[in-house]
Design a protein around this motif. Sequence first.
Motif, PDB file in Angstrom:
ATOM      1  N   SER A 154      -8.363   1.437  78.582  1.00 18.88           N
ATOM      2  CA  SER A 154      -9.205   1.385  77.345  1.00 18.88           C
ATOM      3  C   SER A 154     -10.770   0.381  78.575  1.00 18.88           C
ATOM      4  CB  SER A 154      -9.127   0.465  76.540  1.00 18.88           C
ATOM      5  OG  SER A 154      -8.294  -0.363  76.448  1.00 18.88           O
ATOM      6  N   ASN A 155     -11.779   0.565  77.766  1.00 19.67           N
ATOM      7  CA  ASN A 155     -12.496  -0.771  78.053  1.00 19.67           C
ATOM      8  C   ASN A 155     -13.235  -0.241  79.894  1.00 19.67           C
ATOM      9  OD1 ASN A 155     -12.683  -1.397  76.169  1.00 19.67           O
ATOM     10  ND2 ASN A 155     -11.362  -3.334  76.464  1.00 19.67           N
ATOM     11  N   LEU A 156     -12.899   1.081  79.966  1.00 14.10           N
ATOM     12  CA  LEU A 156     -13.392   1.340  81.637  1.00 14.10           C
ATOM     13  C   LEU A 156     -15.222   1.915  81.690  1.00 14.10           C
ATOM     14  CD1 LEU A 156     -10.086   3.921  82.168  1.00 14.10           C
ATOM     15  CD2 LEU A 156     -10.364   1.336  83.006  1.00 14.10           C
ATOM     16  N   TYR A 157     -15.091   2.569  82.860  1.00 13.24           N
ATOM     17  CA  TYR A 157     -16.473   2.948  82.934  1.00 13.24           C
ATOM     18  C   TYR A 157     -16.740   3.856  82.321  1.00 13.24           C
ATOM     19  CZ  TYR A 157     -20.896   4.366  85.183  1.00 13.24           C
ATOM     20  OH  TYR A 157     -22.002   4.995  85.177  1.00 13.24           O
ATOM     21  N   LYS A 158     -17.435   4.447  81.820  1.00 14.66           N
ATOM     22  CA  LYS A 158     -17.718   5.518  81.146  1.00 14.66           C
ATOM     23  C   LYS A 158     -18.523   6.638  80.861  1.00 14.66           C
ATOM     24  CE  LYS A 158     -17.272   5.716  76.404  1.00 14.66           C
ATOM     25  NZ  LYS A 158     -16.351   4.183  76.238  1.00 14.66           N
ATOM     26  N   LYS A 159     -18.928   7.802  81.963  1.00 10.79           N
ATOM     27  CA  LYS A 159     -20.479   8.829  81.076  1.00 10.79           C
ATOM     28  C   LYS A 159     -20.345   9.984  80.223  1.00 10.79           C
ATOM     29  CE  LYS A 159     -25.089  10.030  83.904  1.00 10.79           C
ATOM     30  NZ  LYS A 159     -25.924  10.080  84.615  1.00 10.79           N
ATOM     31  N   GLN A 160     -21.227  10.116  79.170  1.00 13.01           N
ATOM     32  CA  GLN A 160     -21.224  11.066  78.922  1.00 13.01           C
ATOM     33  C   GLN A 160     -22.109  11.887  80.029  1.00 13.01           C
ATOM     34  OE1 GLN A 160     -23.738  13.640  75.639  1.00 13.01           O
ATOM     35  NE2 GLN A 160     -21.961  11.997  74.800  1.00 13.01           N
ATOM     36  N   GLN A 197     -15.367  24.184  87.174  1.00 15.47           N
ATOM     37  CA  GLN A 197     -17.039  23.358  87.689  1.00 15.47           C
ATOM     38  C   GLN A 197     -17.795  22.026  86.910  1.00 15.47           C
ATOM     39  OE1 GLN A 197     -19.136  26.049  84.681  1.00 15.47           O
ATOM     40  NE2 GLN A 197     -21.490  25.352  84.859  1.00 15.47           N
ATOM     41  N   ILE A 198     -16.492  21.484  85.579  1.00 18.20           N
ATOM     42  CA  ILE A 198     -16.726  19.901  84.890  1.00 18.20           C
ATOM     43  C   ILE A 198     -16.503  19.387  86.106  1.00 18.20           C
ATOM     44  CG2 ILE A 198     -15.748  18.734  83.556  1.00 18.20           C
ATOM     45  CD1 ILE A 198     -15.535  21.223  81.216  1.00 18.20           C
ATOM     46  N   ILE A 199     -15.326  19.574  86.773  1.00 21.06           N
ATOM     47  CA  ILE A 199     -15.054  18.417  87.439  1.00 21.06           C
ATOM     48  C   ILE A 199     -16.423  18.830  88.996  1.00 21.06           C
ATOM     49  CG2 ILE A 199     -14.021  17.827  89.547  1.00 21.06           C
ATOM     50  CD1 ILE A 199     -11.708  18.621  87.973  1.00 21.06           C
ATOM     51  N   LEU A 200     -16.614  19.247  89.627  1.00 23.31           N
ATOM     52  CA  LEU A 200     -17.876  19.648  90.798  1.00 23.31           C
ATOM     53  C   LEU A 200     -18.923  18.863  89.921  1.00 23.31           C
ATOM     54  CD1 LEU A 200     -16.754  22.856  92.391  1.00 23.31           C
ATOM     55  CD2 LEU A 200     -16.693  20.031  92.417  1.00 23.31           C
ATOM     56  N   GLU A 201     -19.493  19.150  89.090  1.00 25.86           N
ATOM     57  CA  GLU A 201     -20.466  19.353  88.151  1.00 25.86           C
ATOM     58  C   GLU A 201     -20.997  16.649  88.508  1.00 25.86           C
ATOM     59  OE1 GLU A 201     -23.121  20.893  85.317  1.00 25.86           O
ATOM     60  OE2 GLU A 201     -22.170  22.869  86.080  1.00 25.86           O
ATOM     61  N   ALA A 202     -19.802  17.142  87.435  1.00 27.67           N
ATOM     62  CA  ALA A 202     -19.331  14.842  87.472  1.00 27.67           C
ATOM     63  C   ALA A 202     -19.106  14.939  88.417  1.00 27.67           C
ATOM     64  CB  ALA A 202     -17.321  14.767  86.505  1.00 27.67           C
ATOM     65  N   TYR A 203     -18.926  15.516  89.912  1.00 28.66           N
ATOM     66  CA  TYR A 203     -18.853  14.357  91.421  1.00 28.66           C
ATOM     67  C   TYR A 203     -19.814  15.021  92.050  1.00 28.66           C
ATOM     68  CZ  TYR A 203     -17.748  14.725  96.529  1.00 28.66           C
ATOM     69  OH  TYR A 203     -17.481  13.668  97.372  1.00 28.66           O
ATOM     70  N   TYR A 243     -17.078  13.758  79.687  1.00 28.46           N
ATOM     71  CA  TYR A 243     -17.460  12.678  80.263  1.00 28.46           C
ATOM     72  C   TYR A 243     -16.406  12.786  81.326  1.00 28.46           C
ATOM     73  CZ  TYR A 243     -19.231  11.392  75.741  1.00 28.46           C
ATOM     74  OH  TYR A 243     -19.554  10.462  74.485  1.00 28.46           O
ATOM     75  N   TYR A 244     -16.922  11.516  82.630  1.00 31.48           N
ATOM     76  CA  TYR A 244     -16.556  10.901  83.244  1.00 31.48           C
ATOM     77  C   TYR A 244     -16.104   9.789  83.298  1.00 31.48           C
ATOM     78  CZ  TYR A 244     -20.596   9.988  86.781  1.00 31.48           C
ATOM     79  OH  TYR A 244     -21.834   9.484  87.057  1.00 31.48           O
ATOM     80  N   PHE A 245     -14.720   9.068  83.945  1.00 35.57           N
ATOM     81  CA  PHE A 245     -14.890   7.729  83.928  1.00 35.57           C
ATOM     82  C   PHE A 245     -13.855   7.143  85.113  1.00 35.57           C
ATOM     83  CE2 PHE A 245     -12.948   9.091  79.677  1.00 35.57           C
ATOM     84  CZ  PHE A 245     -13.327   7.949  78.875  1.00 35.57           C
ATOM     85  N   ASN A 294     -14.462  23.752  66.510  1.00 33.71           N
ATOM     86  CA  ASN A 294     -15.314  24.352  68.250  1.00 33.71           C
ATOM     87  C   ASN A 294     -15.552  23.104  68.537  1.00 33.71           C
ATOM     88  OD1 ASN A 294     -17.379  23.734  66.162  1.00 33.71           O
ATOM     89  ND2 ASN A 294     -17.851  25.368  66.338  1.00 33.71           N
ATOM     90  N   LEU A 295     -15.179  21.555  68.376  1.00 32.82           N
ATOM     91  CA  LEU A 295     -15.522  21.131  69.504  1.00 32.82           C
ATOM     92  C   LEU A 295     -15.115  20.523  70.486  1.00 32.82           C
ATOM     93  CD1 LEU A 295     -18.237  18.752  70.385  1.00 32.82           C
ATOM     94  CD2 LEU A 295     -18.312  17.849  68.446  1.00 32.82           C
ATOM     95  N   SER A 296     -15.049  19.915  71.215  1.00 30.96           N
ATOM     96  CA  SER A 296     -13.837  18.714  72.008  1.00 30.96           C
ATOM     97  C   SER A 296     -14.498  18.260  73.175  1.00 30.96           C
ATOM     98  CB  SER A 296     -12.790  19.505  72.523  1.00 30.96           C
ATOM     99  OG  SER A 296     -13.396  20.272  73.515  1.00 30.96           O
ATOM    100  N   VAL A 297     -14.354  16.987  73.589  1.00 33.41           N
ATOM    101  CA  VAL A 297     -14.196  16.564  74.589  1.00 33.41           C
ATOM    102  C   VAL A 297     -13.707  17.041  76.074  1.00 33.41           C
ATOM    103  CG1 VAL A 297     -15.715  14.263  73.335  1.00 33.41           C
ATOM    104  CG2 VAL A 297     -13.032  14.060  74.135  1.00 33.41           C
ATOM    105  N   ASP A 298     -13.725  16.705  77.101  1.00 33.75           N
ATOM    106  CA  ASP A 298     -13.083  17.018  77.940  1.00 33.75           C
ATOM    107  C   ASP A 298     -13.168  15.345  79.029  1.00 33.75           C
ATOM    108  OD1 ASP A 298     -11.053  18.970  78.306  1.00 33.75           O
ATOM    109  OD2 ASP A 298     -12.930  20.037  78.711  1.00 33.75           O
ATOM    110  N   CYS A 299     -12.341  14.897  79.759  1.00 32.16           N
ATOM    111  CA  CYS A 299     -12.395  14.059  80.461  1.00 32.16           C
ATOM    112  C   CYS A 299     -12.317  14.072  82.452  1.00 32.16           C
ATOM    113  CB  CYS A 299     -11.563  12.432  80.536  1.00 32.16           C
ATOM    114  SG  CYS A 299     -11.736  12.436  78.999  1.00 32.16           S
TER     115      CYS A 299
END
Length: 245
Positions: A75-81, A149-155, A114-116, A8-13
Amino acid sequence: MNLNKILNLSVDCVVFGYDTNTKSLNVLLIKRYLESEKGSKILVDDYVLTGYHVYENETLDESASRVLKELTGLSNLYKKQFKAFGDPDRLKHEKDLIWVEHEKFNLRTITVAYYFLLKTEEVDLKSNKNEAKWFPIGDLPDLGFDHEQIILEAYEDLKIKCLSEPVIFELLPDKFTINEVQDLYQSILQIEIDNRNFRRKLINKKYIIPLDEKQIGVSKKPAQLYMFSKDIYDKMFQKNYLINI
């Protein structure tokens, strides 16, 4: 290696890339497609963010980096949770319920988003097994789950971030023109920027290094090329706006 999933735990990028030709900020999405057992009816046909369950032996950051590498090979890209999404109904739209049943997802899955930031040309879409495709942030396709919603909040988070840190250089070629930097800011912030003022402020930054090179292969007068020096920026970094627009 222990690959037990936390059910019941995931990540979305959210993967952002900038196209210097079209001057558009884009999001990398993957195809979600499902037919009925006999193939006579299309049950689900849309796009989603790349994501997956977190494994028991992973940190959240490790999960996000793994998912991103599986999609792009990078790999080794800029990412932010930037946020966790846990609405009880986030997976309960009609088409999502069909997908959840098919994939045996837990209906109460919480995802950490996260967004990359990367350069669009770094991703090879031709051989991508997930049918990944770039979409402009202002022209998104039909999306599954709560991924719009996730995309727009990342934006929105990216807009704030690009005014306080030099993250936009993750989206540009290593060598760029002042106009390309301005175009990118305008694309992200959706505003018009005074050209002369912007140019003067940018070239006065010590971490923007002029090169003894100009553009090649352009029909108009070739422009001066510059590069961003992270080393110089880190040495002089202060908590203030990168550019006062």
